[in-house]
Each structure stands twice: as structure tokens, then as C-alpha cells.
Design a protein around this motif. Structure first.
Motif, mmCIF file in Angstrom:
data_model
loop_
_atom_site.group_PDB
_atom_site.id
_atom_site.type_symbol
_atom_site.label_atom_id
_atom_site.label_comp_id
_atom_site.label_asym_id
_atom_site.label_seq_id
_atom_site.Cartn_x
_atom_site.Cartn_y
_atom_site.Cartn_z
ATOM 1 N N ARG A 108 0.830 -1.206 0.000
ATOM 2 C CA ARG A 108 0.000 0.000 0.000
ATOM 3 C C ARG A 108 0.865 1.256 0.000
ATOM 4 O O ARG A 108 1.970 1.267 0.552
ATOM 5 C CB ARG A 108 -0.902 0.061 1.239
ATOM 6 N N TYR B 145 -3.559 3.745 -1.886
ATOM 7 C CA TYR B 145 -3.415 3.086 -3.186
ATOM 8 C C TYR B 145 -2.763 1.727 -3.007
ATOM 9 O O TYR B 145 -1.888 1.552 -2.153
ATOM 10 C CB TYR B 145 -2.500 3.897 -4.114
ATOM 11 N N LYS B 146 -3.146 0.783 -3.841
ATOM 12 C CA LYS B 146 -2.450 -0.491 -3.922
ATOM 13 C C LYS B 146 -1.213 -0.284 -4.781
ATOM 14 O O LYS B 146 -1.253 0.454 -5.773
ATOM 15 C CB LYS B 146 -3.346 -1.554 -4.558
ATOM 16 N N VAL B 147 -0.105 -0.945 -4.408
ATOM 17 C CA VAL B 147 1.147 -0.832 -5.142
ATOM 18 C C VAL B 147 1.849 -2.183 -5.220
ATOM 19 O O VAL B 147 1.530 -3.097 -4.453
ATOM 20 C CB VAL B 147 2.105 0.201 -4.491
ATOM 21 N N ASP C 288 -3.092 -3.357 -15.086
ATOM 22 C CA ASP C 288 -3.517 -2.998 -13.731
ATOM 23 C C ASP C 288 -3.723 -4.211 -12.824
ATOM 24 O O ASP C 288 -3.505 -4.128 -11.620
ATOM 25 C CB ASP C 288 -4.808 -2.175 -13.781
ATOM 26 N N VAL D 50 -1.209 -5.138 -10.175
ATOM 27 C CA VAL D 50 -1.253 -4.436 -8.894
ATOM 28 C C VAL D 50 -2.283 -5.098 -7.979
ATOM 29 O O VAL D 50 -2.013 -5.369 -6.808
ATOM 30 C CB VAL D 50 -1.551 -2.936 -9.095
ATOM 31 N N SER E 242 5.126 0.621 -8.301
ATOM 32 C CA SER E 242 4.185 0.731 -9.413
ATOM 33 C C SER E 242 2.748 0.759 -8.915
ATOM 34 O O SER E 242 2.375 -0.012 -8.025
ATOM 35 C CB SER E 242 4.360 -0.451 -10.373
ATOM 36 N N LEU E 243 1.954 1.659 -9.503
ATOM 37 C CA LEU E 243 0.521 1.775 -9.243
ATOM 38 C C LEU E 243 -0.226 1.507 -10.542
ATOM 39 O O LEU E 243 0.376 1.481 -11.614
ATOM 40 C CB LEU E 243 0.159 3.198 -8.802
ATOM 41 N N LYS E 244 -1.521 1.367 -10.448
ATOM 42 C CA LYS E 244 -2.358 1.332 -11.644
ATOM 43 C C LYS E 244 -2.215 2.679 -12.353
ATOM 44 O O LYS E 244 -1.988 3.707 -11.711
ATOM 45 C CB LYS E 244 -3.819 1.105 -11.270
ATOM 46 N N ASP F 58 -4.345 5.459 -11.079
ATOM 47 C CA ASP F 58 -3.898 5.916 -9.763
ATOM 48 C C ASP F 58 -2.676 6.816 -9.863
ATOM 49 O O ASP F 58 -2.596 7.847 -9.191
ATOM 50 C CB ASP F 58 -3.606 4.724 -8.846
ATOM 51 N N ILE F 59 -1.701 6.438 -10.694
ATOM 52 C CA ILE F 59 -0.511 7.288 -10.825
ATOM 53 C C ILE F 59 -0.897 8.622 -11.446
ATOM 54 O O ILE F 59 -0.360 9.666 -11.080
ATOM 55 C CB ILE F 59 0.626 6.599 -11.615
#
Length: 184
Positions: free
Chosen positions: A48, A61-63, A146, A149, A161-163, A166-167
Motif C-alpha cells: 500500500r 493506493y495499492k502498489v 492494472d 497491482v 508501481s501503481l495502476k 492511480d498514478i
């Protein structure tokens, strides 16, 4: 910086005071956020990234990372994501990863850890720390999408890295100089 470090030590205490489900879906409005008070906390153990404005958690955010080995980056090419306190050094729109925010890795903290590891015989004295570590989206053109992630599939060479959506969102909230803490 001391305020950020103290806050990070207390973060687990705040986890039980709120229902965080909405913090995954809320849309950030850059016009309502003071970029000078924003910092990012990346927690590798729970995949996260937490976005704070001063002491208020405003988004989660998920990472994913570089390797399934969540230990600290030791040398160039080990595909690990470094632990430590960094700053966003540069931001750019990127054709490969949608957006890229370069961290100031390696910084003085990184070199100090490297020196201790050399003295302890953990790495060779001529080993490079590498560089180019940042926060970015997925590499859609290469088939990295995505869902990597969502499924916690680590794929980078050491970056966070994020979706892509999200980035793109967080890119508009942070500025060059924003603190980023990455912890195990």
C-alpha cells in the motif's frame, strides 16, 4: 522531517480509529489539497501507499514492487525496492508508464547504509547502488496491466508501481520535493 518520522512511528495507532474502505475509492481534488503538506508512505509489507496531508490520511493506493524479496535494496540489479526516506526529485509524463516520479535514490541515507554493508562484508566495495528508482504506472505495452497491482505481482526493477489511473491521480497532487518514506 522529524515530524514525518515521528508520525510514521504512530501510524499503526491510527489504523483502528477509522474505516478506511472509502480511502481506496475517494477521488483526490488537487485544488483542495495543500501540496506543501503532502507526504507519501509506502508500506511494502501490505502493498500500500498512503497519502497524507499533514497528519490526515487522505488516500490509499495499492502498489507493487521490484521483487518478492521485500528486504532493502543492496546493489544495482537486485530488483529490490529501497527502504528509507526520499524526496520526489522529478516528475514527467511517460509514454511507457503513464507518469513517472523519480526519487532521489541513492541519497545520503542510502550511501551510509551501503558503507555499513561494505564494512560488514555484505556487499563488495565496488558494488553500485544503482539509480533511477521512482513511482510509476504499469507498462501496458508490454502486457503488464492494472491486474498486476490487484494481484500483488511484483514486476519492476526496484520501483513502486501503481495502476495507471492511480498514478495519474497522485501525479497531480504531489510536487517535486514531496517526501516519500518506504518501509519494509
Amino acid at each position: 522531517m522529524w515530524r514525518i518520522c515521528c508520525l510514521i512511528l504512530l501510524l499503526p495507532l491510527f489504523a483502528f480509529e477509522h474505516n478506511y474502505a472509502d480511502l481506496y475509492t475517494v477521488r483526490l481534488d488537487p485544488s483542495r489539497i495543500d501540496a506543501d503538506k503532502v507526504f507519501l508512505l509506502v508500506d511494502k509489507s501490505d502493498y500500500r501507499m498512503y497519502v497524507y496531508e499533514d497528519v490526515t490520511l487522505i488516500k490509499i493506493y495499492k502498489v507493487v514492487f521490484g521483487s518478492n524479496d521485500q528486504s532493502d535494496k543492496m546493489v544495482e540489479g537486485d530488483k529490490r525496492t529501497p527502504n528509507g526516506t526520499f524526496r520526489i526529485q522529478q516528475k514527467r509524463v511517460d509514454g511507457r508508464w503513464s507518469r513517472f516520479m523519480l526519487l532521489d535514490y541513492p541519497n545520503s541515507e542510502s550511501y551510509e547504509k551501503h558503507g555499513r554493508r561494505v564494512n560488514a562484508g555484505q556487499v563488495r566495495s565496488d558494488a553500485s547502488l544503482g539509480g533511477g528508482i521512482g513511482i510509476h504506472g504499469v507498462e501496458s505495452a508490454s502486457g503488464i496491466l492494472d491486474y498486476y497491482v490487484d494481484r500483488r505481482i511484483n514486476w519492476t526493477l526496484g520501483c513502486v508501481s501503481l495502476k495507471n489511473g492511480d498514478i495519474n491521480e497522485i501525479y497531480n497532487v504531489v510536487k517535486v520535493g514531496t517526501p516519500v518514506v518506504i518501509r519494509p
